[in-house]
Write an enzyme that holds these catalytic residues in place. Structure first.
Site, PDB file in Angstrom:
ATOM      1  N   GLU A   1      15.316  -4.892  -3.857  1.00 13.09           N
ATOM      2  CA  GLU A   1      14.630  -5.121  -5.130  1.00 13.09           C
ATOM      3  C   GLU A   1      15.389  -4.447  -6.262  1.00 13.09           C
ATOM      4  O   GLU A   1      14.820  -4.212  -7.312  1.00 13.09           O
ATOM      5  CB  GLU A   1      13.222  -4.507  -5.057  1.00 13.09           C
TER       6      GLU A   1
ATOM      7  N   GLY B   1       0.821  -1.213   0.000  1.00 11.59           N
ATOM      8  CA  GLY B   1       0.000   0.000   0.000  1.00 11.59           C
ATOM      9  C   GLY B   1       0.851   1.257   0.000  1.00 11.59           C
ATOM     10  O   GLY B   1       1.001   1.929   1.020  1.00 11.59           O
TER      11      GLY B   1
HETATM   12  C1  LIG Z   1       0.222  -2.893 -12.929  1.00 12.57           C
HETATM   13  C2  LIG Z   1       0.574  -1.966 -11.819  1.00 12.57           C
HETATM   14  C3  LIG Z   1       0.677  -2.468 -10.530  1.00 12.57           C
HETATM   15  C4  LIG Z   1       0.952  -1.623  -9.479  1.00 12.57           C
HETATM   16  N1  LIG Z   1       1.003  -2.151  -8.207  1.00 12.57           N
HETATM   17  C5  LIG Z   1       1.185  -1.328  -7.157  1.00 12.57           C
HETATM   18  C6  LIG Z   1       1.131  -1.834  -5.827  1.00 12.57           C
HETATM   19  O1  LIG Z   1       0.947  -3.028  -5.598  1.00 12.57           O
HETATM   20  N2  LIG Z   1       1.271  -0.966  -4.813  1.00 12.57           N
HETATM   21  C7  LIG Z   1       1.484   0.360  -5.016  1.00 12.57           C
HETATM   22  O2  LIG Z   1       1.624   1.089  -4.059  1.00 12.57           O
HETATM   23  N3  LIG Z   1       1.551   0.889  -6.270  1.00 12.57           N
HETATM   24  C8  LIG Z   1       1.394   0.066  -7.341  1.00 12.57           C
HETATM   25  N4  LIG Z   1       1.430   0.587  -8.615  1.00 12.57           N
HETATM   26  C9  LIG Z   1       1.568   2.023  -8.804  1.00 12.57           C
HETATM   27  C10 LIG Z   1       2.924   2.470  -9.359  1.00 12.57           C
HETATM   28  O3  LIG Z   1       3.876   2.426  -8.368  1.00 12.57           O
HETATM   29  C11 LIG Z   1       2.713   3.879  -9.943  1.00 12.57           C
HETATM   30  O4  LIG Z   1       1.902   3.739 -11.080  1.00 12.57           O
HETATM   31  C12 LIG Z   1       3.994   4.557 -10.317  1.00 12.57           C
HETATM   32  O5  LIG Z   1       4.725   4.896  -9.189  1.00 12.57           O
HETATM   33  C13 LIG Z   1       3.747   5.838 -11.141  1.00 12.57           C
HETATM   34  O6  LIG Z   1       2.822   6.670 -10.519  1.00 12.57           O
HETATM   35  P1  LIG Z   1       1.547   7.225 -11.308  1.00 12.57           P
HETATM   36  O7  LIG Z   1       0.937   6.100 -12.023  1.00 12.57           O
HETATM   37  O8  LIG Z   1       0.731   7.986 -10.352  1.00 12.57           O
HETATM   38  O9  LIG Z   1       2.134   8.187 -12.399  1.00 12.57           O
HETATM   39  P2  LIG Z   1       2.530   9.730 -12.208  1.00 12.57           P
HETATM   40  O10 LIG Z   1       3.366   9.896 -11.025  1.00 12.57           O
HETATM   41  O11 LIG Z   1       1.310  10.550 -12.348  1.00 12.57           O
HETATM   42  O12 LIG Z   1       3.450   9.950 -13.477  1.00 12.57           O
HETATM   43  C14 LIG Z   1       2.935   9.819 -14.790  1.00 12.57           C
HETATM   44  C15 LIG Z   1       4.071   9.937 -15.736  1.00 12.57           C
HETATM   45  O13 LIG Z   1       4.616  11.239 -15.690  1.00 12.57           O
HETATM   46  C16 LIG Z   1       5.986  11.206 -15.977  1.00 12.57           C
HETATM   47  N5  LIG Z   1       6.742  11.784 -14.858  1.00 12.57           N
HETATM   48  C17 LIG Z   1       6.411  11.791 -13.546  1.00 12.57           C
HETATM   49  N6  LIG Z   1       7.343  12.417 -12.829  1.00 12.57           N
HETATM   50  C18 LIG Z   1       8.279  12.821 -13.693  1.00 12.57           C
HETATM   51  C19 LIG Z   1       9.513  13.513 -13.567  1.00 12.57           C
HETATM   52  N7  LIG Z   1       9.950  13.928 -12.387  1.00 12.57           N
HETATM   53  N8  LIG Z   1      10.246  13.753 -14.685  1.00 12.57           N
HETATM   54  C20 LIG Z   1       9.802  13.329 -15.898  1.00 12.57           C
HETATM   55  N9  LIG Z   1       8.648  12.663 -16.066  1.00 12.57           N
HETATM   56  C21 LIG Z   1       7.913  12.424 -14.984  1.00 12.57           C
HETATM   57  C22 LIG Z   1       6.353   9.751 -16.173  1.00 12.57           C
HETATM   58  O14 LIG Z   1       6.304   9.445 -17.538  1.00 12.57           O
HETATM   59  C23 LIG Z   1       5.237   9.037 -15.474  1.00 12.57           C
HETATM   60  O15 LIG Z   1       5.005   7.745 -15.981  1.00 12.57           O
HETATM   61  C24 LIG Z   1       1.164  -0.255  -9.701  1.00 12.57           C
HETATM   62  C25 LIG Z   1       1.078   0.234 -10.998  1.00 12.57           C
HETATM   63  C26 LIG Z   1       0.789  -0.595 -12.054  1.00 12.57           C
HETATM   64  C27 LIG Z   1       0.713  -0.019 -13.426  1.00 12.57           C
END
Ligand SMILES: Cc1cc2nc3c(=O)[nH]c(=O)nc-3n(C[C@H](O)[C@H](O)[C@H](O)COP(=O)(O)OP(=O)(O)OC[C@H]3O[C@@H](n4cnc5c(N)ncnc54)[C@H](O)[C@@H]3O)c2cc1C
Lengths: 383, 306
Positions: A247, A130
């Protein structure tokens, strides 16, 4: 330098392959096509991981006092590679083995260790992680789920999102703020929360990777005893940094990619379409991308095996792994587009579903690129 | 050389825009979380108002038809537009629509077949047409955001058409290029909205230069694709069409990857519309053999056989 395997490592790999050939059921492909994060595979892991445990193949790298055999990092790595090559029959339990267990060994209370480590060692524990929230993805430290101390309890309110395995997990490794209003890294604490605690609600998010893979988890006045806190208040960030260092290389997805590439090429050969030089050269390019990723990952494992301090090689490796997965799935989509409709070639389809999350799920590839630019290239930070 | 629309084209474009903006063309989840939403109402409206016949009208022509395909591809619902706008007017006989097209006997499921009234087959040896009798088509589940289906092609009642197969292939390349450019544009627009709003690290995602450069590159490439496609729609030359299609198919892979990257996990949900475009792009970019096949055809057109 030596790019060959020792005899022991090769024998170990052969032993795992044998075991998988023997123990994976006839309908494994059908289960595996739902993907490692699916409820189907999570349930399967409860059958399969105890068998791995009995064979000494679940936690061989753990210290002996926790039921392991203190085997070296390379063996642990080879094990992970072969599991992922087979489609990851451990489901979400790979997290227990790789980092939740080791984190509890280092930071858990005696009570927490006694409660949680044995079921992991037996292959019977499903956890969820989480971390992410609607407002805190890449910027994890901005998370806002709050745990407020009330006597011997904490009361938790907030929301997590994208949580894998939450539908079947018995425990959540939860990050929450306990500090002042300013939040941030220094206010984060970790809680080991039983998922059947009143006030927790799980909702599956319909997604491109299947149904029941990712979830929203709502916490409304969830009351848990102080004894569920892992480490101290404010120690959460240190603990997850340790966990993530465990990891370091992430999932050896190039291994699945490389296996998938072989089956795509076999299909093209069957159709008589693998004589085209464009197709052949694209297949080779995808294979080379897998190799480029593989070697960068191996370099990280080698560092760990030699006890070297973690460097930024892992950031490079993660980007390379994303590129490899991409190259393989693009190859399939370009030259076997009909493989993504209908019931044929389902392994290709599930491979694609896994590949589309590679650059996002474990932290966005762009964040890794930022780290490569800053730490590896030593480029200055902008204003 | 002129890049603005003539009066008839402007009027056409204005009405088209209004119809495409109707509320039921927007994004809504489909029962059972299906991957596509067929715009039945929109399809009927465009049909009744003769929009699919632009190519037949002198003042509008095939450029306007291609523009329509590009615009219609940008709504989250999908409608069979490409074949109706750019193939049907050139078949030399009246056929019903929606229409499905198969080129060079490509195996597997065909998009829009479940809705289609007829199937056009384009091969090196000629163009054929067959009505699709009720019940002949088997819908197929698919990853793509299109209705997909199969049909026993040998069992159909084919009629050879007296048309130039090379010309039809060229028109179809233009149609596919137009649709692909359109879905990429719409996906990009959705992502631009997202990165404007979504904040991480105390700033909108769209303020990161790494994000800006990749989206800006996509914008340049999509515009380059759109113009090449329109030029090819006018010239109807095999060389122009091959360049237009090869180009947009070539950039589609990377643009689609980028769009999903910038949406983060949100882009993987069926609650956000990005997949409605990206999973059309994924099929179109491989259509007709994909970018490399188009480029090989271009090279032959321009410099002769190897
Ligand atoms: C299949 C799957 C399983 C997951 N499982 C888990 C889980 O079990 N537990 C959990 O806690 N989370 C989980 N996650 C969440 C995952 O950790 C997040 O999706 C990830 O950290 C990215 O956050 P966000 O999706 O909110 O994207 P955002 O933070 O909104 O970012 C979107 C995009 O913006 C760009 N971006 C963001 N910041 C920057 C920067 N500083 N510079 C340049 N570009 C940038 C990148 O391209 C990024 O992909 C999972 C995600 C997926 C897809």
């Amino acid at each position: 330098m030596d790019f060959t395997w020792t005899e022991d490592d090769a024998a170990y790999r052969a032993r795992i392959k044998d075991f998988l050939a023997r123990e994976l059921p006839a309908n494994w492909d059908e289960i595996a096509r739902h993907g490692p994060g699916s409820p189907e595979q999570t349930e399967f892991s409860l059958e399969f991981c105890p068998k791995l445990a009995a064979e000494g193949l679940l936690i061989p790298h753990w210290p002996e006092e926790w039921g392991g055999a203190a085997r070296p990092p390379w063996e642990h790595f080879i094990l992970g590679e072969e599991m992922w090559r087979a489609g990851e029959p451990r489901g979400g339990q790979y997290m227990n083995v790789n980092w939740i267990g080791p984190v509890l060994m280092k930071y858990g209370s005696a009570e927490q260790q006694a409660q949680y480590i044995p079921p992991m060692a037996e292959g019977k524990a499903i956890w969820c992680q989480g971390f992410s929230e609607p407002g805190a993805g890449s910027d994890l430290a901005s998370l806002r789920t709050r745990a407020v101390r009330e006597g011997d309890d904490y009361v938790i309110n907030g929301q997590k999102i994208w949580t894998s395995y939450a539908g079947l997990a018995s425990t959540c490794f939860l990050l929450a703020q306990t500090g002042g209003a300013e939040g941030g890294r220094s206010g984060i604490a970790i809680f080991l929360v039983p998922m059947d605690t009143p006030g927790i609600e799980v909702r599956a998010i319909p997604s491109l990777i299947g149904h029941g893979d990712i979830h929203e988890v709502f916490f409304t006045d969830v009351r848990i005893p102080v004894s569920t806190r892992l480490g101290e208040e404010g120690e959460g960030w240190t603990i997850i940094s340790y966990a993530l260092a465990n990891e370091r290389v992430g999932i050896p997805r190039y291994e699945m990619g490389s296996a998938e590439l072989d089956s795509m090429v076999a299909e093209l050969q069957r159709r008589g379409q693998f004589s085209d030089s464009v197709v052949r050269s694209r297949a080779a390019a995808a294979a080379a991308a897998c190799e480029a990723a593989r070697l960068q990952v191996y370099r990280v494992v080698d560092g760990r095996a030699r006890g070297a301090a973690p460097g930024n090689e892992s950031n490079l490796a993660r980007v390379a792994v994303v590129a490899a997965e991409q190259a393989v799935t693009d190859f399939g989509m370009d030259f076997l587009p009909d493989g993504f409709s209908g019931s044929d070639h389902m392994s290709m389809l599930s491979h694609h579903e896994r590949a589309i999350v590679t650059g996002i799920a474990a932290g966005a590839a762009e964040i890794q690129l930022n780290l490569v630019a800053r730490r590896h290239l030593n480029l200055p930070k902008g204003a | 050389m002129r890049f603005d629309l003539n009066e008839d084209q402007s009027t056409y474009a204005t009405f088209l825009e209004q119809m495409l903006a109707a509320p039921d063309t927007g994004f809504q989840p489909v029962e059972g979380w299906g991957r596509y939403d067929y715009g039945t109402a929109l399809d009927a409206q465009l049909d009744e108002n003769g929009f699919f016949d632009a190519a037949r009208e002198e003042e509008l022509g095939s450029v306007t038809a291609a523009l329509m395909v590009y615009e219609a591809a940008q709504v989250p619902v999908c409608i069979e537009c490409a074949a109706s706008a750019l193939i049907r007017p050139f078949l030399g006989r009246d056929v019903s629509r929606p229409l499905a097209v198969v080129v060079d006997d490509a195996p597997g499921a065909i998009r829009y077949l479940p809705q289609a009234k007829g199937l056009v087959s384009i091969t090196a040896t000629g163009v054929r047409y067959a009505d699709l009798p009720e019940g002949a088509v088997q819908p197929v589940e698919s990853l793509y955001a299109y209705p997909m289906g199969t049909v026993d092609r040998d069992a159909l009642d084919w009629t050879a058409l007296d048309v130039d197969t090379g010309d039809l292939r060229t028109l179809w390349q233009v149609a596919v290029a137009a649709e692909l450019a359109g879905v990429l544009k719409a996906g990009m627009d959705a992502v631009i909205d997202h990165v404007r709003e979504r904040r991480q690290f105390g700033q909108p995602l769209g303020a990161f230069q790494g994000v800006q450069h990749r989206l800006a590159t996509a914008a340049v490439e999509i515009e380059g694709a759109r113009l090449q496609m329109l030029k090819a729609a006018q010239s109807r030359s095999a060389q122009d069409a091959a360049a237009a299609l090869g180009y947009v198919q070539g950039v589609a892979t990377r643009i689609t990857y980028d769009l999903h990257q910038f949406m983060g996990a949100m882009g993987l949900t069926l609650e956000h519309p990005l997949h409605r475009w990206s999973y059309r792009a994924k099929l179109l970019r491989a259509d007709l053999g994909g970018s490399s096949a188009s480029y090989l055809a271009y090279a032959t057109e321009r410099w002769g056989a190897a």
